[in-house]
Design an enzyme around this catalytic site. Structure first.
Site, short mmCIF file in Angstrom:
data_model
loop_
_atom_site.label_atom_id
_atom_site.label_comp_id
_atom_site.label_asym_id
_atom_site.label_seq_id
_atom_site.Cartn_x
_atom_site.Cartn_y
_atom_site.Cartn_z
N ASP A 139 -6.88 0.37 -1.15
CA ASP A 139 -8.26 -0.04 -0.97
C ASP A 139 -8.98 0.76 0.13
OD1 ASP A 139 -8.14 -2.28 -2.83
OD2 ASP A 139 -6.80 -3.19 -1.36
N HIS B 51 -0.03 -4.60 3.31
CA HIS B 51 0.02 -5.07 1.92
C HIS B 51 1.07 -6.16 1.81
CE1 HIS B 51 0.45 -5.03 -2.48
NE2 HIS B 51 -0.74 -4.45 -2.49
#
Length: 432
Positions: A363, A306
Site C-alpha cells: 500500500d 502487515h
C-alpha cells in the site's frame, strides 16, 4: 506414519491428526473436538485458525514469500499480465495461447452494461462512495443475466467469471464519471483489459485519453499484485457466502463490502492522506518518524507492517521499482514521493521499526502510483477490488467444487446474561 498431536483435557487424552500442507505448513485438525469433548477452541479474529485447505495462494510471512498456484509473485510481475494471472488463479494453470485468447475474447464480449443500468447510476447522489455503488451494481448486474443468478454450474462458470471480471471495471468507471457529472464513455473492443479501463475513466467525447504504455503497465501491475492474498477478510467473506451456495455475483458483492473497511482495503488511501498531512506541515518526514515512535502522539506510520508479513512485503519491492519508473517517464516531481522515500529510508535504519519488523507494504507505493495516474483517493479501494476479483472467483470455485463442503458456521463462547424470565412492562424498573 502420520503425525498426531495429543490434548490432555479433564483426565482425557485425545489424539488429533496433524495436517501438513504442500509447502510444509502444519496444522492440528480439531474438527471433531466438540463432538468428542463438548469443547471448542477460541481464537479471536481467527489469527491462528485455518478455516480451509486451499490450492490457490501460498504465503510465508516470515520469509516474505508470495506465490500464486506455486508461481513466485516476482516472476509473474515480470513476465505475466493481469488477465493471464487471473486465468492462472481461477483455473490452476497458466493458459495456452488458445486458452488465453478465448478468455480475453470473453472479457471483450462482456464489457458492456445493459443500457437500463444507467438509471441505477443516476439514482445515486454525487457524494455516494464508489465502493457502495460497486457492491450494489455488481448485484444489480446479475439481475440482467438470469443464468448468473443460478448457483455454481460448471457449464456456465467460465461465462460467469468473465462477465464479472469484465463488467466490474465498467461499473467502476461509470461510477467515477457519474460522481463528476461526466458523460459515460463506452469501452472499445480494440483495447485490452487495463487500457480499456483507463479509456473509460479518462476519455472525453471526441477526445480519447492518451494511453501511455508505462501507465497501462503500472496499473496492470497493481491489479496483478492484488489478485489474491490467501484468507484475508474479504476472501474469507466470499468463501463464507459461497458456502451457502449463493451465486458468484452475490459473493463478490459481499467481498467488496468487506474490502471497503478501512482496516482492510483503505490502507493505500490512508498512506496518501498521511503524506499530504506531513507535506502541509512543512515536515520532510523526520518529525513524523519521531512522533510515530511516541505512543502518546497519536501518529501512526501508515503503509508499514502487515498482519501476515514479518519481513519485507515482496509486492512492495516490485511496486516501488514501478513507481520510480512511472514518475520518471511522466516527469512528475511529486513532493509526496520524496517524503515517502525519506520515511522508508529512515524507518529501515531505525532500530525501533526494524526490531518490530515494520517494513513497507504494497500500500505504501501503490497509492502514489494511482495519484500519478490521476486516480483520486476515493477510487483506490475500487482499484483494489478490481484486482482482487480473480482471487475471489478462484476461492468461490474452490468452495463450489469441493465435494461434501458444508455451510460455514463458526461457534462462539457466550458471555451474556444467564437465563432470566420475561417481566411485564408495568413491573419493570429503570436500572441505575
Amino acid at each position: 506414519m502420520s503425525k498426531t498431536a495429543k490434548l490432555e483435557l479433564e483426565s482425557k487424552s485425545l489424539t488429533l491428526p496433524v495436517v501438513v500442507g504442500s509447502e510444509g505448513e502444519h496444522g492440528i485438525d480439531i474438527s471433531t473436538l466438540r463432538q468428542q469433548t463438548g469443547y471448542i477452541t477460541l481464537d479471536d479474529g481467527y489469527g491462528n485458525t485455518g478455516s480451509c485447505s486451499s490450492k490457490i495462494t501460498f504465503i510465508d510471512g516470515d520469509k516474505g514469500i508470495l506465490q500464486y498456484r506455486g508461481y513466485p509473485i516476482e516472476e509473474l510481475a515480470l513476465k505475466s499480465t493481469f488477465v493471464e494471472t487471473a486465468y492462472l488463479l481461477i483455473y490452476g494453470e497458466l493458459p495456452t495461447v488458445a486458452q488465453l485468447n478465448h478468455f480475453s475474447n470473453l472479457l471483450t464480449e462482456n464489457e458492456m452494461l445493459h443500457e437500463n443500468m444507467k438509471r441505477h447510476f443516476e439514482s445515486f447522489p454525487p457524494s455516494a462512495h464508489p465502493m457502495a455503488i460497486l457492491s450494489s451494481m455488481i448485484n444489480a448486474t446479475s439481475c440482467y443475466h438470469p443464468r448468473l443468478m443460478e448457483g455454481y454450474k460448471a457449464e456456465n462458470f467460465t461465462l460467469q467469471a468473465a462477465r464479472l471480471i469484465s463488467k466490474v471495471r465498467t461499473i467502476a468507471a461509470y461510477s467515477y464519471r457519474q460522481a463528476r457529472g461526466f458523460p459515460i464513455i463506452y469501452p472499445k473492443t480494440t483495447y485490452k483489459y487495463t487500457a480499456n479501463f483507463l479509456h473509460m475513466l479518462f476519455s472525453q467525447p471526441y477526445r480519447d485519453y492518451e494511453l501511455k504504455p508505462e501507465v497501462v503497465r503500472a496499473l496492470d501491475l497493481i491489479f496483478l499484485l492484488h489478485a489474491d492474498h490467501e484468507q484475508n477478510c474479504s476472501t474469507s467473506t466470499v468463501r463464507m457466502i459461497a458456502s451457502s451456495q449463493a451465486n458468484l455475483f452475490a459473493c463478490a458483492a459481499g467481498g467488496v463490502c468487506a474490502l471497503w473497511g478501512p482496516l482492510h482495503g483503505g490502507a493505500n488511501q490512508a498512506v496518501i492522506e498521511m503524506l499530504e498531512d506531513i507535506h502541509k506541515s512543512g515536515d520532510d518526514g523526520s518529525r513524523f518518524i519521531a512522533a510515530a515512535k511516541d505512543k502518546t502522539s497519536g501518529k501512526r506510520l501508515m503503509g508499514f507492517g502487515h498482519r501476515v508479513y514479518k519481513n519485507y512485503d515482496p509486492r512492495a519491492k516490485i511496486i516501488k521499482e514501478q513507481c520510480d519508473k512511472l514518475l520518471s517517464v511522466l516527469h512528475i516531481n511529486d513532493p509526496l514521493l520524496d517524503i515517502a522515500k525519506h520515511l522508508e529510508e529512515a524507518a529501515l535504519r531505525d532500530s525501533y521499526f526494524v526490531e518490530r519488523k515494520l517494513y513497507p507494504n504494497v500500500d505504501f507505493y501503490s497509492g502514489i502510483i494511482m495519484r500519478a495516474i490521476g486516480i483520486p483517493p476515493e477510487m483506490f479501494t475500487v482499484i483494489f477490488a478490481i484486482g482482487r476479483m480473480p482471487g475471489w472467483i478462484a476461492n468461490y470455485k474452490e468452495i463450489a467444487e469441493t465435494q461434501g463442503s458444508r455451510i460455514y458456521r463458526p461457534r462462539q463462547i457466550y458471555t451474556g446474561p444467564t437465563i432470566r424470565h420475561f417481566v411485564p412492562l408495568e413491573q419493570r424498573t429503570q436500572k441505575a
